[in-house]
Design an enzyme around this catalytic site. Structure first.
Site, PDB file in Angstrom:
ATOM      1  N   GLN A 124       0.859  -1.176   0.000  1.00 21.09           N
ATOM      2  CA  GLN A 124       0.000   0.000   0.000  1.00 21.09           C
ATOM      3  C   GLN A 124       0.899   1.231   0.000  1.00 21.09           C
ATOM      4  OE1 GLN A 124      -1.899   0.447   3.751  1.00 21.09           O
ATOM      5  NE2 GLN A 124      -3.435   1.872   3.034  1.00 21.09           N
ATOM      6  N   GLY A 125       0.661   2.156  -0.928  1.00 16.28           N
ATOM      7  CA  GLY A 125       1.518   3.340  -1.018  1.00 16.28           C
ATOM      8  C   GLY A 125       0.741   4.627  -0.890  1.00 16.28           C
ATOM      9  N   SER A 164       1.361   6.889   2.280  1.00 14.66           N
ATOM     10  CA  SER A 164       2.169   7.866   3.011  1.00 14.66           C
ATOM     11  C   SER A 164       3.302   8.394   2.144  1.00 14.66           C
ATOM     12  CB  SER A 164       2.769   7.228   4.264  1.00 14.66           C
ATOM     13  OG  SER A 164       1.749   6.684   5.063  1.00 14.66           O
ATOM     14  N   GLU A 221     -10.061  -1.108   6.649  1.00 11.49           N
ATOM     15  CA  GLU A 221      -8.871  -1.406   7.442  1.00 11.49           C
ATOM     16  C   GLU A 221      -9.088  -1.114   8.915  1.00 11.49           C
ATOM     17  OE1 GLU A 221      -4.151  -0.313   7.779  1.00 11.49           O
ATOM     18  OE2 GLU A 221      -5.274   0.503   6.115  1.00 11.49           O
ATOM     19  N   ASN A 226      -3.225   6.894  16.845  1.00 13.71           N
ATOM     20  CA  ASN A 226      -4.296   6.907  17.850  1.00 13.71           C
ATOM     21  C   ASN A 226      -4.721   8.329  18.214  1.00 13.71           C
ATOM     22  OD1 ASN A 226      -4.003   4.192  17.673  1.00 13.71           O
ATOM     23  ND2 ASN A 226      -3.731   3.826  19.873  1.00 13.71           N
ATOM     24  N   GLU A 227      -3.795   9.280  18.044  1.00 11.71           N
ATOM     25  CA  GLU A 227      -4.201  10.675  18.302  1.00 11.71           C
ATOM     26  C   GLU A 227      -5.236  11.096  17.262  1.00 11.71           C
ATOM     27  OE1 GLU A 227      -0.925   9.686  18.305  1.00 11.71           O
ATOM     28  OE2 GLU A 227      -0.922   9.660  20.493  1.00 11.71           O
TER      29      GLU A 227
HETATM   30  C1  LIG Z   1       4.728  -0.463  10.945  1.00  6.86           C
HETATM   31  C2  LIG Z   1       4.170   0.570  10.025  1.00  6.86           C
HETATM   32  C3  LIG Z   1       3.657   0.180   8.806  1.00  6.86           C
HETATM   33  C4  LIG Z   1       3.159   1.112   7.917  1.00  6.86           C
HETATM   34  N1  LIG Z   1       2.708   0.698   6.685  1.00  6.86           N
HETATM   35  C5  LIG Z   1       2.275   1.601   5.790  1.00  6.86           C
HETATM   36  C6  LIG Z   1       1.898   1.196   4.470  1.00  6.86           C
HETATM   37  O1  LIG Z   1       1.913   0.015   4.145  1.00  6.86           O
HETATM   38  N2  LIG Z   1       1.499   2.135   3.600  1.00  6.86           N
HETATM   39  C7  LIG Z   1       1.448   3.456   3.927  1.00  6.86           C
HETATM   40  O2  LIG Z   1       1.058   4.255   3.094  1.00  6.86           O
HETATM   41  N3  LIG Z   1       1.812   3.891   5.168  1.00  6.86           N
HETATM   42  C8  LIG Z   1       2.231   2.993   6.095  1.00  6.86           C
HETATM   43  N4  LIG Z   1       2.626   3.412   7.358  1.00  6.86           N
HETATM   44  C9  LIG Z   1       2.648   4.845   7.639  1.00  6.86           C
HETATM   45  C10 LIG Z   1       1.556   5.300   8.601  1.00  6.86           C
HETATM   46  O3  LIG Z   1       0.320   5.339   7.955  1.00  6.86           O
HETATM   47  C11 LIG Z   1       1.985   6.675   9.121  1.00  6.86           C
HETATM   48  O4  LIG Z   1       3.125   6.476   9.898  1.00  6.86           O
HETATM   49  C12 LIG Z   1       0.921   7.352   9.942  1.00  6.86           C
HETATM   50  O5  LIG Z   1      -0.149   7.737   9.142  1.00  6.86           O
HETATM   51  C13 LIG Z   1       1.479   8.578  10.678  1.00  6.86           C
HETATM   52  O6  LIG Z   1       2.198   9.404   9.847  1.00  6.86           O
HETATM   53  P1  LIG Z   1       3.673   9.866  10.248  1.00  6.86           P
HETATM   54  O7  LIG Z   1       4.461   8.669  10.552  1.00  6.86           O
HETATM   55  O8  LIG Z   1       4.154  10.768   9.181  1.00  6.86           O
HETATM   56  O9  LIG Z   1       3.520  10.660  11.595  1.00  6.86           O
HETATM   57  P2  LIG Z   1       3.078  12.183  11.763  1.00  6.86           P
HETATM   58  O10 LIG Z   1       1.823  12.426  11.012  1.00  6.86           O
HETATM   59  O11 LIG Z   1       4.232  13.058  11.471  1.00  6.86           O
HETATM   60  O12 LIG Z   1       2.759  12.228  13.283  1.00  6.86           O
HETATM   61  C14 LIG Z   1       3.747  12.380  14.317  1.00  6.86           C
HETATM   62  C15 LIG Z   1       3.012  12.502  15.660  1.00  6.86           C
HETATM   63  O13 LIG Z   1       2.158  13.659  15.617  1.00  6.86           O
HETATM   64  C16 LIG Z   1       0.833  13.294  15.887  1.00  6.86           C
HETATM   65  N5  LIG Z   1      -0.114  14.077  15.081  1.00  6.86           N
HETATM   66  C17 LIG Z   1      -0.071  14.334  13.757  1.00  6.86           C
HETATM   67  N6  LIG Z   1      -1.131  15.019  13.367  1.00  6.86           N
HETATM   68  C18 LIG Z   1      -1.916  15.182  14.455  1.00  6.86           C
HETATM   69  C19 LIG Z   1      -3.176  15.803  14.695  1.00  6.86           C
HETATM   70  N7  LIG Z   1      -3.889  16.381  13.736  1.00  6.86           N
HETATM   71  N8  LIG Z   1      -3.659  15.743  15.957  1.00  6.86           N
HETATM   72  C20 LIG Z   1      -2.957  15.146  16.955  1.00  6.86           C
HETATM   73  N9  LIG Z   1      -1.777  14.568  16.782  1.00  6.86           N
HETATM   74  C21 LIG Z   1      -1.258  14.583  15.557  1.00  6.86           C
HETATM   75  C22 LIG Z   1       0.744  11.837  15.516  1.00  6.86           C
HETATM   76  O14 LIG Z   1      -0.315  11.193  16.171  1.00  6.86           O
HETATM   77  C23 LIG Z   1       2.099  11.322  15.933  1.00  6.86           C
HETATM   78  O15 LIG Z   1       2.085  11.039  17.302  1.00  6.86           O
HETATM   79  C24 LIG Z   1       3.141   2.486   8.259  1.00  6.86           C
HETATM   80  C25 LIG Z   1       3.643   2.891   9.497  1.00  6.86           C
HETATM   81  C26 LIG Z   1       4.151   1.945  10.378  1.00  6.86           C
HETATM   82  C27 LIG Z   1       4.670   2.393  11.694  1.00  6.86           C
END
Ligand SMILES: Cc1cc2nc3c(=O)[nH]c(=O)nc-3n(C[C@H](O)[C@H](O)[C@H](O)COP(=O)(O)OP(=O)(O)OC[C@H]3O[C@@H](n4cnc5c(N)ncnc54)[C@H](O)[C@@H]3O)c2cc1C
Lengths: 388, 369
Positions: A125-126, A128, A243, A371-372
């Protein structure tokens, strides 16, 4: 309310059990985040598919069994009970498959669904991107129309299993002038296409469980677009619904983990000095049961024509925090030996896969929507609290 | 396998909820605090007219012949309304216990049947003094008491005992210690039969508390959402702040995962399932955790207003705090689970959620009125 399985349900359970007893490999497979392990898991998907056990909730015409949600729960219970391998095909079964069935053309379905069901083509899945995590609408990677093709440029990240997978389904910006959730389209890209570079990213356990994907003038036919141009966001949200909803993490997984935790606790009981561990173990067991009960309740509601809205955000929070609690408690029971990796001389059976599970549990509150973000959804959509 | 409440159950719940919403206001609850008896006698009559007090009494004894499963949603509504009248303990515990004896082959069956018909007619009220609870709520409005002496069950006229009033932190509760001497004439069951009756009463009582705690918590959450939408600071509703939202979202999650547990417990008790003890203990523990969280977070988002006597929030909060420890505290109920976990014959893990529930039959079609 009738909390007894019907004769048909019992018969189904027996059938699943018998098949699994005959077919589940005795030796556990290597991690699918290794090349060898990935191939083993792909072979297992093929075995499952050969008797139509791979996609039980899919309609029969697509190689499924048309199971309802209660049957799905029974299948999952038997699956985890039998200690069967993790599903390398998860993205296909629960995410892309149902979405394709809803939005795909007849030709797209016949091209992709069979190969997905058999494990011949494994999907990543792509969504992010480096600049688009929680804020998925900030996607910048572009797919620009050129005759019968799209030309793709940009970058995806954190794509689970992309290192060894065959295809990736993505959201790209097809209207370069657009912003936010407008002008996005849902497009499939073969990972061996010219211009695609997959850079593995090692996770906490040192294995390349996800990857960065770079697109340099990658050309794919318009045929690879699911739904209409510009409809990508809406389709992606329906996929996210599947999902986060019910099926990403079945309760059986946590019930088996809680059962192992109880066994570990029983073995260690006479040496425990930290009295709060008794409480922790009891609560882990109860919460795993609560998750199962809640899933049965939701399944019944859905089967009676109800829907799952922001409640799925409650699910996501509950199971991911439960997984952390179970593994934290296990690590507390294991004490100072818990840090041992399996190739240590002093490693023992008892340490099992707790450490690996503990690492993985840390990611639960992040993936599939942090979870946030889920708490925001619950507050605003379920409780109706003000956005601004 | 079907987890849904029946249409009849939902309809019954809705009619009781509507009535309670109209009749039981914060103002009327406060009025009870200053009244001599602490209850609204007319309301008790109205509830009797709905057939509530004999819901769990078999039809052969003049009751509605329904089960715990039919009553549980009503108990939740009593919690939501913070109903001061002891309806849940009357219907779910005391009257049902009396009915159990009336339908048994114990020598006291006839005596209990006669009393039951008076209860059904709304002429007298019966309370249950279980050994697990140090006090009886509203003992003063009951003409009859079921009291425990070891495993013995005594049916005693309240005029024959001394009621020592205590003061509860929850002004809606009027609790009493009972001073009495067991006599052979008042004994209606003993030995195994008595122990069985007390055990069932405990499960029913704890189930009733779990349901009320869930209703109370839902009400607190509802109030907190309303208050934080109205109250403005820094030029916007305080409820638009994420820190506030997340406190309340956590309350919603804890409730979401307590409700199905409560429903399963009601089913297990109603079908006399062998896992009723653990199902009830689970419900009590889950509801209690949700209630503690909702009371704490609900109070927090109200700011100083929530700390006042004037703000209605404490009507619900104090009820949570008080009844949470009745019918077995968290230690008692977690211990029942712990024992089960240590028992080598316990089946656990995937596929065993309903293991014992499936062993007994229960026909949900026999449903509600
Ligand atoms: C093991 C794993 C597998 C994954 N697999 C996939 C995949 O197959 N395909 C894919 O597309 N993505 C994948 N992801 C990515 C995942 O969807 C993102 O990590 C997730 O959506 C969070 O984005 P980020 O990591 O950029 O964190 P950020 O968005 O930068 O967040 C950082 C912190 O800020 C908080 N935050 C951000 N915005 C808010 C808000 N509005 N209110 C409160 N808090 C906030 C977050 O909760 C977090 O604690 C995967 C991630 C992991 C860890």
């Amino acid at each position: 309310m009738d909390l007894r399985y019907t004769a048909t349900e019992e018969a189904f359970r027996l059938k699943v059990r018998q098949w699994l007893e005959k077919n589940v490999p005795c030796e556990s497979l290597k991690s699918f985040d290794t090349e060898e392990g990935f191939d083993q898991h792909r072979a297992w998907e093929k075995t499952l598919a050969s008797d139509n056990w791979g996609m039980v909730t899919w309609p029969k015409e697509y190689g499924g069994r048309g199971c309802n949600l209660i049957q799905w729960l029974i299948f999952e219970e038997e699956y985890y009970r039998a200690g069967a391998p993790l599903r390398v095909n998860q993205n296909g079964i629960f995410l892309l498959g149902p979405t394709l069935m809803e939005y795909g053309t007849a030709d797209q379905k016949s091209r992709f669904i069979g190969a997905m069901a058999s494990g011949e083509e494994i999907w990543a899945q792509g969504w992010s991107e480096p600049g688009a995590g929680s804020d998925m609408a900030a996607i910048r990677s572009k797919a620009i129309r050129d005759g019968g093709d799209y030309i793709i440029n940009g970058q995806k990240i954190w794509s689970t299993r992309a290192v060894f997978a065959d295809w990736v389904f993505c959201i790209f910006r097809t209207d370069p002038e657009s912003t936010r959730h407008h002008g996005l389209s849902f497009i499939f890209v073969p990972l061996d296409a010219e211009g695609v570079t997959v850079r593995p990213i090692d996770q906490l356990n040192g294995l390349p469980g996800f990857a960065e994907i770079f697109f340099d003038d990658v050309r794919v036919p318009v045929f690879n677009r699911l739904g209409e141009e510009g409809e990508g966001w809406a389709i992606a949200m329906s996929t996210a619904g599947f999902e986060r909803g019910l099926m990403l993490r079945s309760p059986a997984r946590f019930q088996e983990a809680a059962k192992k935790l109880v066994a570990l606790y029983q073995a260690k009981r006479n040496d425990i000095l930290d009295l709060s561990l008794e409480d922790a173990v009891v609560l882990c067991y109860l919460d795993a049961e609560a998750y199962a009960l809640s899933t049965y309740a939701t399944a019944s509601r859905l089967m009676a024509g109800g829907n799952i809205g922001a409640e799925s955000s409650c699910n996501k929070i509950f199971w991911s925090e439960l997984d952390i609690k179970i593994h934290e408690t296990a690590m507390r029971l294991l004490g100072a030996r818990g840090e041992l990796l399996p190739d240590s001389e002093d490693f023992s059976e008892e340490l099992g896969v707790w450490l690996d599970g503990f690492f993985f549990a840390q990611s639960g509150p992040i993936y599939a929507g942090t979870n946030e973000v889920q708490r925001n959804i619950i507050a605003e959509r379920m409780l109706g609290m003000p956005r601004k | 396998m079907n987890f849904m409440s029946s249409e009849d159950q939902i309809a019954y719940r809705d009619s009781v909820a509507t009535m309670l919403a109209a009749e039981v206001t914060a103002e009327s609850i406060r009025a009870r605090w200053d009244s001599p008896k602490g209850i609204d006698e007319k309301l008790i009559e109205q509830l009797n007219e709905l057939g509530l007090n004999t819901m769990l009494v078999p039809e052969s004894c003049g009751g509605l012949g329904l089960s715990e499963l039919d009553f549980i949603l009503l108990a939740q509504e009593c919690g939501r309304a913070a109903l001061p009248e002891p309806l849940v303990d009357n219907v779910l515990v005391a009257n049902a216990m009396l009915a159990d004896v009336a339908c048994s082959d114990l020598v006291s069956a006839k005596q209990c049947e006669d009393l039951l018909s008076e209860v059904a007619a709304g002429k007298v009220m019966l309370a249950c003094g279980h050994w697990i609870n140090p006090f009886i709520n509203m003992a003063h409005i009951h003409q009859w008491l079921l009291l425990s002496h070891g495993d013995e069950v005594h049916l005693v006229e309240s005029s024959a005992v001394e009621l020592l009033p205590q003061r509860s932190a929850d002004p809606s509760r009027r609790i009493f210690k009972v001073n009495w001497q067991p006599k052979a004439e008042t004994r209606i069951a003993n030995g195994e039969a008595g122990a069985g009756l007390w055990r069932r009463a405990l499960n029913r009582g704890a189930l009733g508390v779990a349901a009320q705690l869930i209703g109370l918590s839902e009400s607190i959450l509802h109030r907190a959402v309303g208050f934080t939408a109205d109250r403005e600071q820094f030029g916007r509703p305080v409820g638009s702040n994420q820190a506030v939202k997340h406190l309340l979202a956590d309350c919603a999650v804890s409730l979401e995962f307590a409700k199905p547990v409560m429903a399963r417990a009601a089913y297990a008790v109603g079908s006399n399932s062998s896992d009723a003890d653990c199902a009830v203990s689970h419900a009590k523990v889950a509801a209690s955790r949700a209630a503690q969280l909702c009371a704490r977070h609900g109070m927090q988002v109200h700011g100083a207003m929530g700390y006042t006597w004037e703000c209605d929030l404490h009507i619900w909060m104090k009820r949570c705090w008080a009844i949470d420890k009745t019918w077995g505290d968290a230690g008692f109920h977690k211990n029942r689970i712990h024992e089960r976990l240590l028992d080598p014959s316990t089946l656990m893990g995937a596929g065993h959620t309903f293991t014992s529930a499936t062993s007994k039959t229960y026909n949900s079609q026999e449903g509600a009125a």
